[in-house]
Structures are given as structure tokens and as C-alpha cells.
Design a protein around this motif. Structure first.
Motif, PDB file in Angstrom:
ATOM      1  N   MET A 124      86.653 -87.982 -85.954  1.00 32.07           N
ATOM      2  CA  MET A 124      86.877 -87.174 -84.898  1.00 32.07           C
ATOM      3  C   MET A 124      87.062 -85.790 -85.346  1.00 32.07           C
ATOM      4  O   MET A 124      87.947 -85.518 -86.299  1.00 32.07           O
ATOM      5  CB  MET A 124      87.821 -87.703 -84.040  1.00 32.07           C
ATOM      6  N   ASN A 125      86.437 -84.894 -84.748  1.00 31.62           N
ATOM      7  CA  ASN A 125      86.882 -83.405 -84.863  1.00 31.62           C
ATOM      8  C   ASN A 125      87.510 -82.861 -83.642  1.00 31.62           C
ATOM      9  O   ASN A 125      87.359 -83.192 -82.522  1.00 31.62           O
ATOM     10  CB  ASN A 125      85.476 -82.471 -85.040  1.00 31.62           C
ATOM     11  N   THR A 126      88.453 -81.890 -84.028  1.00 31.05           N
ATOM     12  CA  THR A 126      89.213 -81.396 -82.985  1.00 31.05           C
ATOM     13  C   THR A 126      88.892 -79.718 -83.241  1.00 31.05           C
ATOM     14  O   THR A 126      89.075 -79.234 -84.270  1.00 31.05           O
ATOM     15  CB  THR A 126      90.613 -81.703 -83.054  1.00 31.05           C
ATOM     16  N   TYR A 127      88.666 -79.277 -82.188  1.00 30.88           N
ATOM     17  CA  TYR A 127      88.504 -77.473 -82.021  1.00 30.88           C
ATOM     18  C   TYR A 127      89.387 -77.088 -80.996  1.00 30.88           C
ATOM     19  O   TYR A 127      89.318 -77.523 -79.899  1.00 30.88           O
ATOM     20  CB  TYR A 127      86.864 -77.492 -81.599  1.00 30.88           C
ATOM     21  N   ARG A 128      89.936 -75.864 -81.287  1.00 33.45           N
ATOM     22  CA  ARG A 128      90.958 -75.427 -80.331  1.00 33.45           C
ATOM     23  C   ARG A 128      90.757 -73.679 -80.257  1.00 33.45           C
ATOM     24  O   ARG A 128      90.100 -73.274 -81.059  1.00 33.45           O
ATOM     25  CB  ARG A 128      92.432 -75.316 -80.908  1.00 33.45           C
ATOM     26  N   HIS A 129      90.499 -73.367 -78.798  1.00 36.36           N
ATOM     27  CA  HIS A 129      90.197 -71.834 -78.915  1.00 36.36           C
ATOM     28  C   HIS A 129      90.726 -71.590 -77.605  1.00 36.36           C
ATOM     29  O   HIS A 129      90.914 -72.289 -76.704  1.00 36.36           O
ATOM     30  CB  HIS A 129      88.544 -72.006 -78.578  1.00 36.36           C
ATOM     31  N   THR A 130      91.182 -70.264 -77.774  1.00 35.48           N
ATOM     32  CA  THR A 130      91.956 -69.432 -76.567  1.00 35.48           C
ATOM     33  C   THR A 130      90.624 -68.678 -75.664  1.00 35.48           C
ATOM     34  O   THR A 130      89.987 -67.781 -76.418  1.00 35.48           O
ATOM     35  CB  THR A 130      93.018 -68.499 -76.915  1.00 35.48           C
ATOM     36  N   LEU A 131      90.855 -68.590 -74.447  1.00 30.51           N
ATOM     37  CA  LEU A 131      89.855 -67.762 -73.922  1.00 30.51           C
ATOM     38  C   LEU A 131      90.671 -67.142 -72.351  1.00 30.51           C
ATOM     39  O   LEU A 131      91.730 -67.637 -72.249  1.00 30.51           O
ATOM     40  CB  LEU A 131      88.655 -68.353 -73.345  1.00 30.51           C
ATOM     41  N   ALA A 132      90.331 -66.128 -71.836  1.00 28.56           N
ATOM     42  CA  ALA A 132      90.810 -65.548 -70.672  1.00 28.56           C
ATOM     43  C   ALA A 132      89.892 -65.340 -69.593  1.00 28.56           C
ATOM     44  O   ALA A 132      88.736 -64.966 -69.953  1.00 28.56           O
ATOM     45  CB  ALA A 132      91.467 -64.144 -71.124  1.00 28.56           C
ATOM     46  N   ALA A 133      90.225 -65.636 -68.468  1.00 32.73           N
ATOM     47  CA  ALA A 133      89.537 -65.316 -67.286  1.00 32.73           C
ATOM     48  C   ALA A 133      90.242 -65.100 -65.930  1.00 32.73           C
ATOM     49  O   ALA A 133      91.390 -65.004 -66.057  1.00 32.73           O
ATOM     50  CB  ALA A 133      88.597 -66.677 -67.014  1.00 32.73           C
ATOM     51  N   VAL A 134      89.687 -64.342 -65.090  1.00 29.70           N
ATOM     52  CA  VAL A 134      90.325 -63.925 -63.920  1.00 29.70           C
ATOM     53  C   VAL A 134      90.304 -64.781 -62.732  1.00 29.70           C
ATOM     54  O   VAL A 134      89.237 -65.412 -62.609  1.00 29.70           O
ATOM     55  CB  VAL A 134      89.690 -62.527 -63.422  1.00 29.70           C
ATOM     56  N   CYS A 135      91.469 -65.030 -62.216  1.00 30.43           N
ATOM     57  CA  CYS A 135      91.485 -66.012 -60.843  1.00 30.43           C
ATOM     58  C   CYS A 135      90.811 -65.428 -59.718  1.00 30.43           C
ATOM     59  O   CYS A 135      91.201 -64.228 -59.675  1.00 30.43           O
ATOM     60  CB  CYS A 135      93.081 -66.254 -60.550  1.00 30.43           C
ATOM     61  N   PRO A 136      89.850 -66.058 -59.216  1.00 27.00           N
ATOM     62  CA  PRO A 136      89.260 -65.269 -57.937  1.00 27.00           C
ATOM     63  C   PRO A 136      90.159 -65.064 -56.893  1.00 27.00           C
ATOM     64  O   PRO A 136      89.912 -64.284 -56.000  1.00 27.00           O
ATOM     65  CB  PRO A 136      88.166 -66.292 -57.584  1.00 27.00           C
ATOM     66  N   SER A 137      91.298 -65.769 -56.741  1.00 31.37           N
ATOM     67  CA  SER A 137      92.114 -65.680 -55.659  1.00 31.37           C
ATOM     68  C   SER A 137      93.068 -64.537 -55.621  1.00 31.37           C
ATOM     69  O   SER A 137      93.281 -63.764 -54.528  1.00 31.37           O
ATOM     70  CB  SER A 137      93.160 -67.038 -55.464  1.00 31.37           C
ATOM     71  N   ASP A 138      93.655 -64.349 -56.899  1.00 25.75           N
ATOM     72  CA  ASP A 138      94.850 -63.192 -56.792  1.00 25.75           C
ATOM     73  C   ASP A 138      94.375 -62.312 -58.108  1.00 25.75           C
ATOM     74  O   ASP A 138      95.047 -61.068 -58.303  1.00 25.75           O
ATOM     75  CB  ASP A 138      96.018 -63.589 -57.060  1.00 25.75           C
ATOM     76  N   CYS A 139      93.238 -62.349 -58.364  1.00 20.40           N
ATOM     77  CA  CYS A 139      92.817 -61.316 -59.551  1.00 20.40           C
ATOM     78  C   CYS A 139      93.614 -61.398 -61.069  1.00 20.40           C
ATOM     79  O   CYS A 139      93.632 -60.240 -61.527  1.00 20.40           O
ATOM     80  CB  CYS A 139      92.564 -60.010 -59.145  1.00 20.40           C
TER      81      CYS A 139
END
Length: 81
Positions: free
Chosen positions: A1-16
Motif C-alpha cells: 500500500m502506498n500513501t500520498y499526502r498533499h496540501t491544496l487550496a481552493a476558494v469556497c463558493p459560498s463565502d469566498c
């Protein structure tokens, strides 16, 4: 089993609000780091659960995405197969 971890960012459509997501993908198959980065880079805006669905389709494997939005921690799990 391989485990990959990553951080990402995105804007919430409700409150920006810009939300920081912690992604973990577990897979018996190898997933190229470049594929993970490409799949997450195209996500700029969306609701937590929709982002989880998109990444599950793009990357496969068992996935957990965790983020805090307006003081509420949200953990979404998508299982393969």
C-alpha cells in the motif's frame, strides 16, 4: 500500500474564503506525483465534498480530505471500488 499526502487550496463558493485542504491518498498502485499535482492544481474553487468527488475520480485509491472552514473541521472519505 502506498500513501500520498498533499496540501491544496481552493476558494469556497459560498463565502469566498480560501480553504487549505490536506489530502491523503492510499493506493496499492503507484500514483505519479505529477498526476497528483496536476489533479489538485486545476481545483480553484468548490465545496469540500465536490472537491473530494473530483479528486476521487481523477486519482482513484482511498482518499481522505480534511479542512477547517469557519471553525468547523470537515473530513471527507472516498473509498475505491
Amino acid at each position: 500500500m502506498n500513501t500520498y499526502r498533499h496540501t491544496l487550496a481552493a476558494v469556497c463558493p459560498s463565502d469566498c474564503e480560501l480553504i487549505i485542504y490536506r489530502l491523503e491518498v492510499r493506493s496499492p498502485a503507484m500514483i505519479y506525483v505529477e498526476h497528483i499535482k496536476a489533479a489538485t492544481a486545476i481545483i480553484k474553487k468548490g465545496w469540500h465534498e465536490q472537491i473530494a468527488d473530483r479528486l476521487s475520480e481523477a486519482l482513484g485509491g482511498d482518499q481522505t480530505i480534511i479542512a477547517t472552514h469557519q471553525g468547523v473541521e470537515i473530513e471527507t472519505v472516498r473509498l475505491s471500488g
